[in-house]
Design a protein around this motif. Structure first.
Motif, short mmCIF file in Angstrom:
data_model
loop_
_atom_site.label_atom_id
_atom_site.label_comp_id
_atom_site.label_asym_id
_atom_site.label_seq_id
_atom_site.Cartn_x
_atom_site.Cartn_y
_atom_site.Cartn_z
N ALA A 135 38.23 39.99 52.69
CA ALA A 135 37.85 41.34 52.45
C ALA A 135 37.81 41.98 51.18
O ALA A 135 36.73 42.44 50.51
CB ALA A 135 38.56 42.30 53.33
N ALA A 136 38.66 41.46 50.24
CA ALA A 136 38.79 41.66 48.88
C ALA A 136 37.48 40.96 48.32
O ALA A 136 36.88 41.57 47.26
CB ALA A 136 39.90 41.62 48.03
N GLU A 150 34.31 42.93 49.07
CA GLU A 150 34.37 44.20 48.15
C GLU A 150 33.73 44.24 46.65
O GLU A 150 32.87 44.46 46.32
CB GLU A 150 35.65 44.97 48.01
N SER A 177 33.95 49.70 49.69
CA SER A 177 35.04 49.73 50.26
C SER A 177 35.00 49.84 51.61
O SER A 177 35.69 49.40 52.50
CB SER A 177 36.27 50.96 49.71
N ARG A 203 34.41 46.44 52.89
CA ARG A 203 35.64 45.62 53.06
C ARG A 203 36.12 46.07 54.22
O ARG A 203 36.87 45.09 54.86
CB ARG A 203 36.25 46.16 51.52
N LYS A 249 37.35 43.42 57.22
CA LYS A 249 38.68 43.26 57.62
C LYS A 249 38.87 43.67 58.93
O LYS A 249 39.54 42.91 59.66
CB LYS A 249 39.61 43.92 56.79
#
Length: 82
Positions: free
Chosen positions: A39-40, A43, A57, A60, A64
């Protein structure tokens, strides 16, 4: 009619359990740490493509959530597209 409904619900639950067991057995089952790391990356990719912080975000968080629920990491389908 009630028997058919119960059979359909049972078949659906059996399918979902079998699918999750197969993912786990093959080693494709993503853990929470792997989902957070992927997920990071999603982003970061969104930010590098010019999206704002709020949009990145949001992507992200969506990635996630999808990863944790399904146990699969499909970053190619969710990454930011411009």
């Amino acid at each position: 009619m009630q028997k058919i409904f119960k059979a359909a619900v049972f078949a659906l639950v059996a399918y979902l359990v079998a699918d999750r067991a197969l993912l786990h057995a093959q080693g494709h089952d993503m853990g929470a740490a792997s989902c957070a790391q992927s997920a990071a990356q999603v982003e970061f990719d969104a930010l590098s493509k010019g999206f704002g912080h709020a949009a990145a975000s949001s992507q992200r968080d969506a990635f996630k959530s999808q990863c944790l629920v399904s146990g699969r990491s499909q970053s190619g389908a969710i990454t930011a597209m411009r």
